[in-house]
Enzyme design. Sequence first.
Site, PDB file in Angstrom:
ATOM      1  N   GLU A   1      16.452  37.318  52.290  1.00 39.56           N
ATOM      2  CA  GLU A   1      17.601  37.056  51.401  1.00 39.56           C
ATOM      3  C   GLU A   1      17.151  36.489  50.043  1.00 39.56           C
ATOM      4  O   GLU A   1      17.785  35.594  49.485  1.00 39.56           O
ATOM      5  CB  GLU A   1      18.631  36.149  52.079  1.00 39.56           C
ATOM      6  CG  GLU A   1      19.364  36.903  53.173  1.00 39.56           C
ATOM      7  CD  GLU A   1      20.469  36.124  53.816  1.00 39.56           C
ATOM      8  OE1 GLU A   1      21.249  35.504  53.089  1.00 39.56           O
ATOM      9  OE2 GLU A   1      20.552  36.148  55.054  1.00 39.56           O
TER      10      GLU A   1
ATOM     11  N   GLY B   1      -0.507  16.765  67.079  1.00 41.29           N
ATOM     12  CA  GLY B   1      -1.884  17.087  67.438  1.00 41.29           C
ATOM     13  C   GLY B   1      -1.953  18.408  68.194  1.00 41.29           C
ATOM     14  O   GLY B   1      -1.194  19.342  67.918  1.00 41.29           O
TER      15      GLY B   1
ATOM     16  N   GLU C   1      10.179  33.232  45.190  1.00 39.52           N
ATOM     17  CA  GLU C   1       9.880  33.683  43.822  1.00 39.52           C
ATOM     18  C   GLU C   1      11.118  34.297  43.159  1.00 39.52           C
ATOM     19  O   GLU C   1      11.306  34.163  41.941  1.00 39.52           O
ATOM     20  CB  GLU C   1       8.728  34.700  43.849  1.00 39.52           C
ATOM     21  CG  GLU C   1       7.380  34.121  44.259  1.00 39.52           C
ATOM     22  CD  GLU C   1       7.250  33.804  45.753  1.00 39.52           C
ATOM     23  OE1 GLU C   1       8.144  34.193  46.544  1.00 39.52           O
ATOM     24  OE2 GLU C   1       6.263  33.158  46.133  1.00 39.52           O
TER      25      GLU C   1
ATOM     26  N   GLU D   1      14.090  48.212  51.213  1.00 38.07           N
ATOM     27  CA  GLU D   1      13.388  49.464  51.506  1.00 38.07           C
ATOM     28  C   GLU D   1      11.896  49.207  51.403  1.00 38.07           C
ATOM     29  O   GLU D   1      11.467  48.190  50.831  1.00 38.07           O
ATOM     30  CB  GLU D   1      13.809  50.544  50.496  1.00 38.07           C
ATOM     31  CG  GLU D   1      15.277  50.875  50.611  1.00 38.07           C
ATOM     32  CD  GLU D   1      15.679  52.100  49.804  1.00 38.07           C
ATOM     33  OE1 GLU D   1      14.803  52.736  49.183  1.00 38.07           O
ATOM     34  OE2 GLU D   1      16.877  52.416  49.810  1.00 38.07           O
TER      35      GLU D   1
ATOM     36  N   ALA E   1      11.263  48.645  47.901  1.00 35.63           N
ATOM     37  CA  ALA E   1      12.299  47.888  47.181  1.00 35.63           C
ATOM     38  C   ALA E   1      12.719  46.683  48.011  1.00 35.63           C
ATOM     39  O   ALA E   1      13.683  46.738  48.768  1.00 35.63           O
ATOM     40  CB  ALA E   1      13.491  48.797  46.882  1.00 35.63           C
TER      41      ALA E   1
ATOM     42  N   PHE F   1      23.242  44.293  57.505  1.00 38.71           N
ATOM     43  CA  PHE F   1      23.238  44.450  56.048  1.00 38.71           C
ATOM     44  C   PHE F   1      21.955  45.189  55.688  1.00 38.71           C
ATOM     45  O   PHE F   1      20.860  44.686  55.965  1.00 38.71           O
ATOM     46  CB  PHE F   1      23.245  43.038  55.440  1.00 38.71           C
ATOM     47  CG  PHE F   1      23.268  42.936  53.950  1.00 38.71           C
ATOM     48  CD1 PHE F   1      24.450  43.067  53.234  1.00 38.71           C
ATOM     49  CD2 PHE F   1      22.101  42.634  53.249  1.00 38.71           C
ATOM     50  CE1 PHE F   1      24.474  42.914  51.853  1.00 38.71           C
ATOM     51  CE2 PHE F   1      22.115  42.477  51.869  1.00 38.71           C
ATOM     52  CZ  PHE F   1      23.315  42.621  51.171  1.00 38.71           C
TER      53      PHE F   1
ATOM     54  N   ARG G   1       3.907   8.300  72.135  1.00 37.79           N
ATOM     55  CA  ARG G   1       2.497   8.685  72.216  1.00 37.79           C
ATOM     56  C   ARG G   1       1.585   7.466  72.016  1.00 37.79           C
ATOM     57  O   ARG G   1       1.556   6.872  70.925  1.00 37.79           O
ATOM     58  CB  ARG G   1       2.205   9.723  71.130  1.00 37.79           C
ATOM     59  CG  ARG G   1       0.745  10.032  70.911  1.00 37.79           C
ATOM     60  CD  ARG G   1       0.176  10.878  72.017  1.00 37.79           C
ATOM     61  NE  ARG G   1      -1.197  11.265  71.727  1.00 37.79           N
ATOM     62  CZ  ARG G   1      -2.038  11.713  72.624  1.00 37.79           C
ATOM     63  NH1 ARG G   1      -1.657  11.811  73.901  1.00 37.79           N
ATOM     64  NH2 ARG G   1      -3.251  12.069  72.280  1.00 37.79           N
TER      65      ARG G   1
HETATM   66  N1  COS Z   1      26.563  38.293  41.080  1.00 35.09           N
HETATM   67  C1  COS Z   1      27.136  39.314  40.407  1.00 35.09           C
HETATM   68  N2  COS Z   1      26.434  40.180  39.622  1.00 35.09           N
HETATM   69  C2  COS Z   1      25.118  39.986  39.541  1.00 35.09           C
HETATM   70  C3  COS Z   1      24.456  38.935  40.228  1.00 35.09           C
HETATM   71  C4  COS Z   1      25.237  38.072  40.996  1.00 35.09           C
HETATM   72  N3  COS Z   1      24.674  37.047  41.670  1.00 35.09           N
HETATM   73  N4  COS Z   1      23.137  39.008  39.940  1.00 35.09           N
HETATM   74  C5  COS Z   1      22.966  40.046  39.116  1.00 35.09           C
HETATM   75  N5  COS Z   1      24.165  40.637  38.881  1.00 35.09           N
HETATM   76  C6  COS Z   1      24.420  41.784  38.012  1.00 35.09           C
HETATM   77  C7  COS Z   1      23.985  41.475  36.597  1.00 35.09           C
HETATM   78  O1  COS Z   1      25.020  40.827  35.882  1.00 35.09           O
HETATM   79  C8  COS Z   1      23.711  42.851  36.051  1.00 35.09           C
HETATM   80  O2  COS Z   1      24.933  43.458  35.702  1.00 35.09           O
HETATM   81  P1  COS Z   1      25.046  44.526  34.483  1.00 35.09           P
HETATM   82  O3  COS Z   1      24.347  45.761  34.966  1.00 35.09           O
HETATM   83  O4  COS Z   1      26.519  44.740  34.310  1.00 35.09           O
HETATM   84  O5  COS Z   1      24.369  43.900  33.303  1.00 35.09           O
HETATM   85  C9  COS Z   1      23.144  43.597  37.264  1.00 35.09           C
HETATM   86  O6  COS Z   1      23.628  42.889  38.419  1.00 35.09           O
HETATM   87  C10 COS Z   1      21.649  43.607  37.275  1.00 35.09           C
HETATM   88  O7  COS Z   1      21.198  42.273  37.187  1.00 35.09           O
HETATM   89  P2  COS Z   1      19.689  41.901  36.828  1.00 35.09           P
HETATM   90  O8  COS Z   1      19.287  42.625  35.584  1.00 35.09           O
HETATM   91  O9  COS Z   1      19.525  40.437  36.863  1.00 35.09           O
HETATM   92  O10 COS Z   1      18.936  42.594  38.071  1.00 35.09           O
HETATM   93  P3  COS Z   1      17.417  42.722  38.398  1.00 35.09           P
HETATM   94  O11 COS Z   1      17.165  44.129  38.780  1.00 35.09           O
HETATM   95  O12 COS Z   1      16.582  42.076  37.336  1.00 35.09           O
HETATM   96  O13 COS Z   1      17.277  41.885  39.775  1.00 35.09           O
HETATM   97  C11 COS Z   1      17.116  40.004  41.223  1.00 35.09           C
HETATM   98  C12 COS Z   1      17.597  40.575  39.889  1.00 35.09           C
HETATM   99  C13 COS Z   1      15.591  39.898  41.332  1.00 35.09           C
HETATM  100  C14 COS Z   1      17.709  38.615  41.264  1.00 35.09           C
HETATM  101  C15 COS Z   1      17.673  40.861  42.392  1.00 35.09           C
HETATM  102  O14 COS Z   1      17.042  42.121  42.457  1.00 35.09           O
HETATM  103  C16 COS Z   1      17.505  40.173  43.729  1.00 35.09           C
HETATM  104  O15 COS Z   1      18.278  39.296  44.092  1.00 35.09           O
HETATM  105  N6  COS Z   1      16.490  40.577  44.509  1.00 35.09           N
HETATM  106  C17 COS Z   1      16.284  40.079  45.834  1.00 35.09           C
HETATM  107  C18 COS Z   1      16.995  40.946  46.773  1.00 35.09           C
HETATM  108  C19 COS Z   1      17.068  40.319  48.116  1.00 35.09           C
HETATM  109  O16 COS Z   1      17.559  39.218  48.276  1.00 35.09           O
HETATM  110  N7  COS Z   1      16.601  41.058  49.112  1.00 35.09           N
HETATM  111  C20 COS Z   1      16.704  40.645  50.453  1.00 35.09           C
HETATM  112  C21 COS Z   1      17.740  41.475  51.105  1.00 35.09           C
HETATM  113  S1  COS Z   1      18.526  40.749  52.476  1.00 35.09           S
HETATM  114  S2  COS Z   1      17.154  40.227  53.690  1.00 35.09           S
END
Ligand code: COS
Length: 404
Positions: A387, A363, A391, A132, A135, A128, A284
């Site tokens: 994932e 220990g 935070e 980035e 990002a 998956f 122990r």
């Molecule tokens: N299921 C379906 N849709 C979702 C969703 C979910 N769980 N979470 C968000 N969305 C949708 C929102 O509804 C929104 O839709 P619209 O554009 O139609 O309004 C869109 O996605 C953007 O959502 P949001 O504004 O909440 O996005 P943000 O950019 O603020 O990001 C977080 C939200 C921080 C929660 C997200 O970027 C995230 O999960 N980041 C972590 C990523 C991650 O886990 N990385 C590790 C990768 S695998 S090791």
Amino acid sequence: MHAPTHHLKLPFFTPAHQTLAEELAIWATQQTVDESDDRRACKQWVRLLGDAGWLRYCVPAGFGGAMDKLDSRALVILRETLAFHSPLADFAFAMQGLGSGAITLAGTPAQQAAYLPAVARGDKIAAFALSEPEAGSDAGAMQTVANYARRTGATGLNNPKNTENVTLNGTKTWISNGGIADYYCVFAKTDPEAGSRGITAFIVDADAQGLDTSEHIEVMAPHPLAVLKFKDCTIPASAQLGELNGGFKLAMQTLDIFRASVAGAALGMARRALAEAVRYAKQRPLFGQRLADFQLTQAKLGDMAALIDAAALLTYRAAWQRDCIGTAPGLKAQAYTAAAAMAKMAATENAQRVIDMALQMHGGVGVKVGTKVESLYRDIRSLRIYEGATEVQQLIIGKSVLKG
Ligand code: COS
């Protein structure tokens, strides 16, 4: 050491879940894999898990899976039990699920038939690719771009020269199974001005021209991890996964399914640390009695057990909630996202504390390379980050609280 299964009597689980855990706990104790080379070991775990049928829980029944749909409780149990024995076995299992989840959710029948049965058998290793260099938590800020191009110069409907291709350019990092995967679910910008609404998913086979997966990243708990570089990497348009510009939601939906299972893995590691602590404390000798006879030790063991149970209840609730949406009254799909985030946050944070306490109880032996608590101490750390870091889970839960 046999993973505990008594908690499977909780009402979240069915008799089928209990049988699954008991059979897997026995199978896991019978496997021995030399994990000194993480890439080789991971491939071997995929082979073993595939041959034994456990990977069938990563895909739905229509494509060689064990159950009608991805069952969150089964995923949690599988990861918890595997992580108790070997965090690398858990990793190998989890990545087959995470790397195929988007295909299960949004693949065309042809894509599902081409990838899912092979994932379930362990014949294809999945990955998956979302993160980035710039990002990570802010997944929507990705820079990798995908451009569609229609080839010209030939006529005729079935002429492959007429097919539309997609060219990917950019860099993905922290990609689990990078370098050993047979394919990657890659997320890229198809409308860079549209933010998270301009991202599309693609299935990129590992042998695609212009894809370089050779940069391995070494981490404190070794597992296959790499940088993916896309330089004019051209794939057929038929590799688009899900809707054009629907990739961000697809990524979030895929993560939603597997976040509760990360909590399961953390639980498995915490349960193992507690079991190691109990075993050590009982044998122990210290100041003329056993370590276990001290009230200080008993207080710590009490804390550890309570932290594990608290995390377990959140984890099993989240998994049960997802499985029962639509059948149990009052369960709402939106509420599941926050429940999964709570489970992931609590289970990974609590597991880190439990493992630290177990190590402290050992220990000097606890920091000796080769001791189980020493490797668990390293293994657990990344679960609080990948994932969705703690935070990010706090943000998801906080937003949900504000929405009421
Ligand atoms: N299921 C379906 N849709 C979702 C969703 C979910 N769980 N979470 C968000 N969305 C949708 C929102 O509804 C929104 O839709 P619209 O554009 O139609 O309004 C869109 O996605 C953007 O959502 P949001 O504004 O909440 O996005 P943000 O950019 O603020 O990001 C977080 C939200 C921080 C929660 C997200 O970027 C995230 O999960 N980041 C972590 C990523 C991650 O886990 N990385 C590790 C990768 S695998 S090791």
